[in-house]
Design a protein around this motif. Structure first.
Motif, PDB file in Angstrom:
ATOM      1  N   ARG A 507       0.819  -1.213   0.000  1.00  0.00           N
ATOM      2  CA  ARG A 507       0.000   0.000   0.000  1.00  0.00           C
ATOM      3  C   ARG A 507       0.855   1.267   0.000  1.00  0.00           C
ATOM      4  N   SER A 508       2.168   1.119   0.127  1.00  0.00           N
ATOM      5  CA  SER A 508       3.038   2.273   0.331  1.00  0.00           C
ATOM      6  C   SER A 508       3.420   2.903  -0.997  1.00  0.00           C
ATOM      7  N   ASN A 509       4.295   3.903  -0.912  1.00  0.00           N
ATOM      8  CA  ASN A 509       4.724   4.589  -2.133  1.00  0.00           C
ATOM      9  C   ASN A 509       5.886   3.879  -2.817  1.00  0.00           C
ATOM     10  N   HIS A 510       5.838   2.556  -2.816  1.00  0.00           N
ATOM     11  CA  HIS A 510       6.780   1.775  -3.606  1.00  0.00           C
ATOM     12  C   HIS A 510       6.137   1.336  -4.917  1.00  0.00           C
ATOM     13  N   THR A 511       4.989   1.908  -5.262  1.00  0.00           N
ATOM     14  CA  THR A 511       4.257   1.531  -6.451  1.00  0.00           C
ATOM     15  C   THR A 511       4.631   2.419  -7.626  1.00  0.00           C
ATOM     16  N   ARG A 512       4.931   1.812  -8.746  1.00  0.00           N
ATOM     17  CA  ARG A 512       5.090   2.556  -9.999  1.00  0.00           C
ATOM     18  C   ARG A 512       3.697   2.727 -10.587  1.00  0.00           C
ATOM     19  N   GLN A 513       3.202   3.954 -10.580  1.00  0.00           N
ATOM     20  CA  GLN A 513       1.828   4.186 -10.999  1.00  0.00           C
ATOM     21  C   GLN A 513       1.685   4.218 -12.514  1.00  0.00           C
ATOM     22  N   GLN A 514       0.454   4.350 -12.958  1.00  0.00           N
ATOM     23  CA  GLN A 514       0.114   4.172 -14.363  1.00  0.00           C
ATOM     24  C   GLN A 514       0.633   5.308 -15.246  1.00  0.00           C
ATOM     25  N   TYR A 515       1.023   4.926 -16.478  1.00  0.00           N
ATOM     26  CA  TYR A 515       1.377   5.870 -17.528  1.00  0.00           C
ATOM     27  C   TYR A 515       0.504   5.593 -18.757  1.00  0.00           C
ATOM     28  N   ILE A 516       0.060   6.654 -19.378  1.00  0.00           N
ATOM     29  CA  ILE A 516      -0.618   6.568 -20.673  1.00  0.00           C
ATOM     30  C   ILE A 516       0.218   7.363 -21.656  1.00  0.00           C
ATOM     31  N   LEU A 517       0.590   6.724 -22.750  1.00  0.00           N
ATOM     32  CA  LEU A 517       1.498   7.357 -23.709  1.00  0.00           C
ATOM     33  C   LEU A 517       0.871   7.352 -25.096  1.00  0.00           C
ATOM     34  N   ARG A 518       0.968   8.472 -25.781  1.00  0.00           N
ATOM     35  CA  ARG A 518       0.437   8.603 -27.129  1.00  0.00           C
ATOM     36  C   ARG A 518       1.580   8.952 -28.071  1.00  0.00           C
ATOM     37  N   MET A 519       1.814   8.071 -29.032  1.00  0.00           N
ATOM     38  CA  MET A 519       2.897   8.232 -30.001  1.00  0.00           C
ATOM     39  C   MET A 519       2.340   8.689 -31.342  1.00  0.00           C
ATOM     40  N   SER A 532       8.254  13.546 -34.954  1.00  0.00           N
ATOM     41  CA  SER A 532       7.858  12.569 -33.936  1.00  0.00           C
ATOM     42  C   SER A 532       7.371  13.299 -32.693  1.00  0.00           C
ATOM     43  N   GLN A 533       6.441  12.666 -32.005  1.00  0.00           N
ATOM     44  CA  GLN A 533       5.851  13.271 -30.814  1.00  0.00           C
ATOM     45  C   GLN A 533       5.500  12.187 -29.810  1.00  0.00           C
ATOM     46  N   MET A 534       5.803  12.439 -28.558  1.00  0.00           N
ATOM     47  CA  MET A 534       5.401  11.559 -27.466  1.00  0.00           C
ATOM     48  C   MET A 534       4.705  12.410 -26.416  1.00  0.00           C
ATOM     49  N   VAL A 535       3.469  12.026 -26.087  1.00  0.00           N
ATOM     50  CA  VAL A 535       2.703  12.703 -25.047  1.00  0.00           C
ATOM     51  C   VAL A 535       2.469  11.707 -23.922  1.00  0.00           C
ATOM     52  N   VAL A 536       2.824  12.096 -22.695  1.00  0.00           N
ATOM     53  CA  VAL A 536       2.740  11.208 -21.543  1.00  0.00           C
ATOM     54  C   VAL A 536       1.799  11.803 -20.511  1.00  0.00           C
ATOM     55  N   LEU A 537       0.860  10.994 -20.044  1.00  0.00           N
ATOM     56  CA  LEU A 537       0.057  11.335 -18.882  1.00  0.00           C
ATOM     57  C   LEU A 537       0.555  10.460 -17.741  1.00  0.00           C
ATOM     58  N   ALA A 538       1.223  11.085 -16.784  1.00  0.00           N
ATOM     59  CA  ALA A 538       1.868  10.347 -15.696  1.00  0.00           C
ATOM     60  C   ALA A 538       1.067  10.497 -14.416  1.00  0.00           C
ATOM     61  N   ASP A 539       0.772   9.377 -13.787  1.00  0.00           N
ATOM     62  CA  ASP A 539       0.065   9.362 -12.508  1.00  0.00           C
ATOM     63  C   ASP A 539       1.100   9.434 -11.395  1.00  0.00           C
ATOM     64  N   GLU A 587      13.729   6.681 -15.043  1.00  0.00           N
ATOM     65  CA  GLU A 587      12.372   6.144 -15.134  1.00  0.00           C
ATOM     66  C   GLU A 587      11.926   6.202 -16.597  1.00  0.00           C
ATOM     67  N   LEU A 588      12.352   5.207 -17.387  1.00  0.00           N
ATOM     68  CA  LEU A 588      12.115   5.246 -18.826  1.00  0.00           C
ATOM     69  C   LEU A 588      11.457   3.985 -19.378  1.00  0.00           C
ATOM     70  N   GLN A 589      11.090   3.033 -18.505  1.00  0.00           N
ATOM     71  CA  GLN A 589      10.522   1.788 -19.014  1.00  0.00           C
ATOM     72  C   GLN A 589       9.280   2.035 -19.857  1.00  0.00           C
ATOM     73  N   HIS A 590       8.407   2.924 -19.390  1.00  0.00           N
ATOM     74  CA  HIS A 590       7.164   3.183 -20.108  1.00  0.00           C
ATOM     75  C   HIS A 590       7.437   3.857 -21.445  1.00  0.00           C
ATOM     76  N   GLU A 591       8.418   4.750 -21.486  1.00  0.00           N
ATOM     77  CA  GLU A 591       8.717   5.449 -22.730  1.00  0.00           C
ATOM     78  C   GLU A 591       9.253   4.486 -23.792  1.00  0.00           C
ATOM     79  N   PHE A 592      10.161   3.599 -23.398  1.00  0.00           N
ATOM     80  CA  PHE A 592      10.708   2.676 -24.388  1.00  0.00           C
ATOM     81  C   PHE A 592       9.694   1.618 -24.800  1.00  0.00           C
TER      82      PHE A 592
END
Length: 987
Positions: A507-519, A532-539, A587-592
């Motif tokens: 329940r703690s802040n060890h959670t990697r929260q959700q990312y929504i990415l639009r390429m 090229s364009q990358m738009v990220v909505l980071a929680d 913190e690039l896992q979601h981007e790649f």
């Protein structure tokens, strides 16, 4: 009740409570090698041998083992005489952080007692009850196999790390067209680790395009310690059970803290009554928001160029996620503290909750932060913590000029980091009335500074000690409980221990929260990217943490494929989830995942080979870094990529994966195989990084005390620092005594992730070592009546051209007693750039199109490592990162109900890979020439996290012709995609 046990050969009569666990009993008796990990018998960190059989002690009552013989890892051997298992783990670099090592060694020992000649499959099965988050199980399995050979008295081959060399230079790449490349040839036999080092000859100006400036690699001097597979500095402690983690220290009159957390995702506390809890015998103090200062702070350290965003409080009357802190209790025992929590009466007024970052931007959405005291929030009304933007060229014009524009969206769900070691804090006042904070966090100096602001003690009276960290995963970069634990010690004048339960960890802040990415990518018909364009909505969750700093700092995955028109945009949004954490490296896992999955989709639409598309567009040696800095504008406009081993990395993976043979060879069988590949990088050649310092002094016996950096956290940074110092000073690593776990002695360190820490601390240690080396040679020159520049140090001996020589001990003694001074030096370092590390990763998968189940058959990782500081430990790091990435890609995901309550609170539901589930792993360290000050070395920590998910997604696309744009790739998601594909085919 009285209990008689034989523990490690000693018979003891012990008084135990009927409900006391075997784990608690053993730790109470001082056997701290038995670690407290999961509380449910899933992780194996608490494994002991009960009459020779491995058992999880956390789920056994002490009363169950009366009359039994118990063995902990201390029974195997000592640092003076290691058991062959311990020796093999040390030699191969199999210990990792050391938290799981004791349990793993005992499971292996029990196997070898029963089966002296096990197969690899049998070893993996024996270790399947021991979870590991650092090593990827590769080296531990090899160590057990090696030890079994030693125990049988058979000859053991010496460890060696052989190379694969290219017959010719890497191919010239001009406008994406590569020349035919020769096959990579293996020299020697494969190393025992199954991983090899690939060497790239120096890149010359003729190999580069005409436009970029030539980068001439500096000649590399002969090295004695750098590049050697030296044992990890913590290996002996880890294998003998001597490593002390945060919760392994016991003090007299120790009191136990517990935190009451919110059951609501968003609520206002209308009343709170703690009178019943305070009246409970054994309760020492209870704190609520009424008892602590209301001072806004940030739980993480931020870049110097950023506005200081402060939106957290020790305790608040508003709770913003399930698990947020409501009250703190300290009692004589943990059981009494738990009971007191149940007696606290709280009246909540529930508020609407935001459980998806897209809801945060909706008109009329509730504000997560409506308070006035917080500062630095970009737009609290719209729940925008920060907005990050980096752009070059005219992106819209680039899209308009493109022959084709491809747009896709990707989702990376929340996952729990789930480190084996639980978060633990111990606070107490020492004999000087200074507050000691012992915590498994890696931001010791920032914790000290923030505590001084929050609790009201001057910094000079606060000392933060950082013991070794178990299963760090890069996430121990929060203030989390240190403030409350300190306040409880101040209230009681007693030592206070705060340990999270496993459910609290989830329940703690060890959670990697959700990312929504639009390429969105605009390309010519030949595959050249025009825009090229990358738009990220980071929680970011309830408080602004690492999604903010990760995007604000320096690099974006989009820069891997430079184009004239590029845009990166990230909005960091508040929700009513737990504050988000980070991982190793950047913190690039979601981007790649988004970028590399998108590149395959672009290639399919253009009907060209996915590798040809990448080669046509990728970043090359001599290129200028394409994107400006998102924050602060500190990146130099002419920042160049000094070296890039990506061409050879891709060639290695392409050949080992048999790309040309297997790609596109999809069958119509039920079980379909596919191959996929992804590229990645990190580092920044043109932006100033953080600050670090180091102190070195020469001791009378010729050894050196080195004060630098942080405590060990599983990345083996301390081992690398000792190798760097030893290389400069001409001594053994055993002569470097590193002290790095106390704010009172370790120099200041700022803005550090595991990658920048490697360069910052490595460079400052190198500089300090060079300074004291000059001092030593000056004294030796006076003693020998020769010029200092004519002297050399080798193996601790200072030699002149005429054969005259001195020992370091003689120089130290002469300086102290004849010249009256201590030879020592201080140095500081401000990083001006972070060298770029590149990687290529490929996978082979098998997809069952009838059930949607997927099996990863093989993973191949090739990393451009410059000149590796320690090949063996680098390989262990890569294997561990691949294992983490496999879990996140295939099975790990956090779920919440409609009220924001986490539904995952243990490892049984959050499935991480065990040793028996691992695919074949191959790792290749590609050696390239680089001008880094650290002997040409590059960091590799975390780079292998990035390419696994997109490579698997691309392999699924190859196998089943379906696009999977949301992680993890569960059978349900794959089956739905298959059904959707079949529906389109028949319509």
């Amino acid at each position: 009740m009285e209990l008689e046990l034989r523990i490690n050969g000693v018979v003891e009569g012990l008084d135990v409570a009927p409900n006391e666990s075997l784990l608690t009993l053993l730790r109470r008796q001082g056997y701290t090698s038995v670690k407290h990990g999961c509380e449910t018998g899933e992780c194996g960190a608490c494994t002991v041998l009960v009459d020779g059989v491995p058992r999880p002690s956390c789920v056994m009552l002490a009363a169950q083992v009366g009359g039994c013989t118990l063995s902990t890892v201390e029974s195997l051997g000592s640092s003076e005489k290691l058991h062959p298992l311990q020796a093999a783990f040390t030699e191969l670099g199999a210990a990792g952080c050391g938290f799981c090592t004791s349990g793993m060694l005992l499971s292996a020992h029990a196997l070898l007692q029963k089966n002296p000649s096990p197969s690899e499959s049998e070893v993996r099965d024996a270790l399947s009850g021991n979870l590991c988050r650092c090593t990827g199980y590769v080296k531990p399995v090899q160590a057990v196999m090696r030890a079994s050979t030693m125990l049988r008295g058979e000859k053991v081959e010496p460890l060696a790390h052989h190379t694969i060399s290219a017959e010719e230079q890497p191919a010239v790449v001009t406008d994406g067209q590569s020349e035919k490349q020769p096959a990579l040839q293996a020299s020697g036999v494969a190393s025992t680790s199954g991983a090899v080092t690939t060497k790239i000859p120096a890149i010359t100006s003729q190999m580069m395009a005409a436009t970029p400036p030539t980068v001439v690699p500096a000649p590399r001097p002969s090295l004695q310690v750098i590049g050697i597979a030296a044992p990890a500095r913590n290996a002996s402690r880890a294998t003998t059970g001597k490593t002390k983690f945060a919760a392994d220290f016991q003090l007299r009159q120790l009191a136990y803290a517990r935190i009451l957390t919110s059951p609501h995702a968003h609520a206002v506390i209308r009343s709170i009554d703690v009178s019943a809890a305070k009246a409970l015998p054994g309760v020492l103090s209870v704190l609520t928001y009424k008892d602590v200062p209301r001072i806004a702070y940030s739980s993480i350290e931020r870049s110097a160029g950023e506005e200081q965003l402060a939106d957290q409080y020790c305790l608040d009357y508003v709770v913003r996620y399930v698990g947020d802190r409501v009250a703190a209790v300290v009692a004589e025992t943990a059981e009494v503290a738990d009971q007191a929590l149940k007696l606290i009466s709280v009246e909540y007024e529930a508020q609407p909750a935001i459980l998806d970052q897209r809801q945060a931007l909706a008109s009329g959405a509730v504000r997560v932060h409506a308070e006035r005291e917080s500062r630095g929030i970009l737009d609290g009304v719209r729940n925008i913590a920060a907005r990050i933007r980096s752009e070059v060229g005219d992106v819209e014009q680039g899209f308009a000029a493109a022959d084709q524009v491809i747009e896709t969206e990707y989702i990376v769900p929340p996952t729990q980091q789930a480190p084996l070691e639980r978060h633990s804090v111990l606070t107490y006042f020492d004999e000087d009335d200074s507050l000691i904070v012992r915590t498994n966090s890696q931001i010791a100096h920032y914790i000290r500074r923030t505590l001084a602001q929050v609790i009201g003690l001057p910094m000079r009276r606060i000392r933060v000690e950082q013991p070794e960290i178990g299963g760090n995963l890069g996430l121990r970069q929060h203030i989390e409980g240190e403030d409350l634990c300190a306040l409880l010690t101040m209230a009681t004048k007693r030592p206070v221990l705060l340990e999270y339960s496993r459910a609290e960890e989830f329940r703690s802040n060890h959670t990697r929260q959700q990312y929504i990415l639009r390429m969105k990518t605009g390309v010519r018909r030949d595959g050249k990217i025009l825009a090229s364009q990358m738009v990220v909505l980071a929680d970011t969750g309830a408080y602004a943490t690492h999604p903010l700093t990760a995007h604000a700092h320096t690099i974006n995955a989009l820069a891997l494929y430079p184009s004239p028109n590029m845009r990166f945009l990230a909005e960091v949004l508040y929700t009513n989830h737990a504050p988000a954490s980070t991982s190793q490296a950047y913190e690039l896992q979601h981007e790649f995942f988004a970028l590399e999955s998108h590149m395959d989709e672009v290639a399919r639409q253009l009907r060209i080979d996915a590798l040809a598309l990448r080669r046509k567009n990728w970043l090359q040696t001599g290129d200028r870094y394409p994107l400006p800095a998102a924050v602060g504008g500190t990146r130099e406009n002419n920042a160049l990529v000094d070296s890039c081993g990506l061409p050879t990395c891709l060639r290695v993976v392409e050949e080992k994966l048999e790309w040309k043979k297997r790609r596109g060879s999809r069958s119509n069988d039920r079980y379909r195989h596919g191959v996929g590949l992804a590229l990645s990088f990190y580092g920044d050649p043109g932006i100033a990084g953080g600050t670090s310092g180091a102190t070195i002094k020469l001791n009378e016996d010729g050894s050196f005390d080195l004060f630098c950096g942080r405590g060990e956290n599983g990345t083996q940074l301390q081992t690398y620092l000792t190798q760097i110092a030893a290389e400069v000073l001409g001594v053994s690593t055993l002569d470097i005594l590193l002290r790095a776990s106390d704010t009172s002695s370790s120099p200041f360190e700022s803005e550090v992730n595991d990658v920048s820490a490697f360069y910052m601390n490595g460079n400052v240690v190198k500089r300090a070592a060079e300074q004291i080396r000059r001092q030593i040679l000056m004294v030796a020159g006076r003693m020998l009546s020769v010029m200092p520049e004519n002297l050399k140090i080798n193996n601790g001996i200072i030699k002149g051209a005429q054969g005259n020589q001195l020992t370091l001990a003689q120089v130290a003694t002469h300086a102290m007693y004849n010249e009256g001074r201590q030879l020592m030096t201080n140095s500081s370092w401000k990083a001006q750039s972070i060298p770029m590390t590149f990687a290529a990763q490929g996978v082979e998968v098998e997809v069952d199109v009838e059930t949607g189940s997927i099996r990863v058959v093989k993973v191949i990782t090739a990393v451009d490592a410059g000149h590796p500081v320690n090949p063996s430990l680098f390989e262990t790091q890569l294997a561990g990162d691949v294992t983490l990435a496999l879990g996140r890609s295939m099975s790990e995901e956090m779920f919440y109900d409609q009220d924001g309550v986490p539904l995952i609170n243990n490892w049984l539901d959050s499935h991480i890979f065990s040793s028996f589930e691992m695919p074949e792993l191959q790792h290749y360290l590609v050696e390239s020439e680089d001008n880094t000050d650290l002997f040409g070395a590059k960091a590799v920590t975390g780079i292998a996290l990035y390419g696994i998910a997109p490579a698997i997604a691309n392999a699924i696309l190859d196998a089943a012709d379906i696009h999977i744009r949301q992680m993890p790739f569960t059978p349900e998601r794959i089956l739905r995609a298959i059904h959707a594909y079949m529906s389109r085919q028949t319509s």
